[in-house]
Design a protein around this motif. Structure first.
Motif, mmCIF file in Angstrom:
data_model
loop_
_atom_site.group_PDB
_atom_site.id
_atom_site.type_symbol
_atom_site.label_atom_id
_atom_site.label_comp_id
_atom_site.label_asym_id
_atom_site.label_seq_id
_atom_site.Cartn_x
_atom_site.Cartn_y
_atom_site.Cartn_z
ATOM 1 N N THR A 1 50.055 1.180 10.197
ATOM 2 C CA THR A 1 51.184 0.748 10.706
ATOM 3 C C THR A 1 50.907 -0.038 12.048
ATOM 4 O O THR A 1 50.233 0.516 12.824
ATOM 5 N N ASN B 1 58.470 -3.601 3.316
ATOM 6 C CA ASN B 1 58.185 -2.951 4.878
ATOM 7 C C ASN B 1 57.063 -3.380 5.681
ATOM 8 O O ASN B 1 56.110 -2.832 6.245
ATOM 9 N N PRO C 1 52.042 -3.868 8.076
ATOM 10 C CA PRO C 1 52.837 -2.859 7.746
ATOM 11 C C PRO C 1 53.920 -2.494 9.106
ATOM 12 O O PRO C 1 53.086 -2.164 10.294
ATOM 13 N N SER C 2 54.937 -2.221 8.824
ATOM 14 C CA SER C 2 55.836 -1.638 10.038
ATOM 15 C C SER C 2 56.316 -0.297 9.774
ATOM 16 O O SER C 2 56.826 0.472 10.649
ATOM 17 N N PRO D 1 55.409 3.608 7.907
ATOM 18 C CA PRO D 1 54.613 4.685 6.948
ATOM 19 C C PRO D 1 55.051 4.887 5.522
ATOM 20 O O PRO D 1 56.411 5.009 5.387
ATOM 21 N N VAL E 1 50.697 3.266 3.553
ATOM 22 C CA VAL E 1 50.534 3.242 4.791
ATOM 23 C C VAL E 1 50.718 4.291 5.855
ATOM 24 O O VAL E 1 51.703 5.205 5.598
ATOM 25 N N ALA F 1 55.641 4.724 12.748
ATOM 26 C CA ALA F 1 56.825 3.748 12.716
ATOM 27 C C ALA F 1 56.749 2.641 13.883
ATOM 28 O O ALA F 1 56.606 3.057 15.013
#
Length: 354
Positions: free
Chosen positions: A45, A73, A124-125, A127, A157, A161
């Motif tokens: 992330t 995401n 990615p933002s 998990p 991921v 976060a």
């Protein structure tokens, strides 16, 4: 040759087979077989990662002209084409977190076992394990119903976060105010001044008129005597048997002018007579005798006692008496004229009995 007659059951089975054969090409087109692989299958992330994807056509009856991939995401920063197995041109476009990969024209579509390799740059933002959904279309403009993957790629991921940082609000810069250019001031041209001609004014001699000088030997003008109003003096009242002084027709002169001087004896040697005071021009005066009776002098004619009341009474009552006499004449004339008028009209005649 006579064909055998089919039973209703056989006819129904034949109709169902015909419908199935008619629908076979469309079902084959809708159930497009293809595969999509991704590398790497792990990410962190908050870290921007380049994912390489390969889409391969495994359908014998249909071609692939467009592929749509959704990255869950994550924030997609861009996409690009790496290689196309048939050597034709393919293009990429990004809308949000969705990537479109499509052929430039209809001749560049992927046939059986042909593939296209492209790259997606994303961060990615959150998990977790996320499935990347994708669709394949036969048309290069991505029209129609897309065919889902049988086994879509799954990317794992890891990491905390990521809290998206707020987008700073742009501060509007103030618009510079233009400085006005000073305009040159026009210097007024002085107008030529002309000298005014001076004209000599002729001086005229003023005529002198001789003024008459009054002589000192001129005789004084006679002054007319003013009528006087006799005022009773403060001397004691004489007895009834004493003789009363007569009213003089000519008033005695008084000292001073306009009646402003002091009183003077009216010719009574004993000092008990009337004191004359000026009243006005015309010789009109009122005399008060020591006994208290009043007198009126008009143009030298003296009125006293009953005459003093009869003259104004006659002046006032005379017109009124004339009005009363005229009213009496009118009444008498009416009394005489009314019977005569009735006789003329015949009103006095006796009416005959019916």
């Amino acid at each position: 040759m006579r064909l055998p007659r089919l039973s209703p059951t056989a006819r129904a089975a034949l109709a169902a087979a015909s419908i199935a054969l008619a629908m076979l090409p469309s079902q084959a087109a809708a159930a497009l077989l293809w595969t999509l692989t991704a590398s790497p299958l792990t990410a962190t992330t908050g870290v921007s990662t380049a994912f390489t994807l390969v889409g391969t056509n495994g359908d014998l009856l249909s071609d692939i002209g467009c592929i749509r991939v959704t990255v869950p995401n994550a924030s997609v920063h861009g996409a690009s084409i790496i290689a196309v197995s048939n050597g034709r041109t393919w293009l990429t476009s990004v809308s949000g977190n969705t990537v479109w990969v499509q052929s430039q024209d209809g001749g560049g579509r992927l046939a059986l076992l042909q593939s296209v390799t492209f790259r997606i740059q994303a961060t990615p933002s959150a998990p977790g394990a996320f499935t990347w959904n994708a669709n394949a279309y036969s048309q290069q403009d991505c029209a129609g119903t897309g065919s889902l993957l049988g086994v879509p790629p799954v990317v794992v991921v890891s990491g905390p976060a990521v809290t998206p940082s707020p987008t700073p609000t742009p501060t509007a810069s103030p618009t510079p105010t233009s400085t006005p250019t000073p305009q040159p001031t026009r210097t007024p041209t002085p107008e030529p001044s002309f000298p005014l001609p001076s004209l000599p004014v002729p001086s005229l001699p003023l005529p002198t008129l001789p003024l008459p000088t009054p002589s000192a030997s001129s005789s004084p003008e006679p002054s007319a005597p003013l009528p006087s109003l006799p005022i009773a003096s403060a001397t004691p009242t004489p007895s009834p048997g004493a003789s009363q002084p007569a009213l003089s027709s000519t008033p005695s002169p008084t000292s001073g002018s306009g009646g402003s001087g002091g009183s003077q004896d009216g010719g009574n040697p004993a000092g008990g007579g009337a004191v004359a005071a000026p009243v006005g021009p015309g010789g009109v005066g009122v005399r008060t005798t020591p006994t208290g009776s009043d007198g009126l002098t008009v143009a030298g004619l003296g009125l006293g006692g009953l005459q003093l009341w009869l003259v104004p009474g006659a002046v006032i009552a005379g017109p009124g008496l004339l009005v009363l006499i005229w009213l009496a004449i009118q009444v008498v004339a009416g009394m005489v004229w009314l019977p005569a008028a009735r006789r003329i009209r015949g009103d006095d005649r006796k009416r005959p009995r019916r």
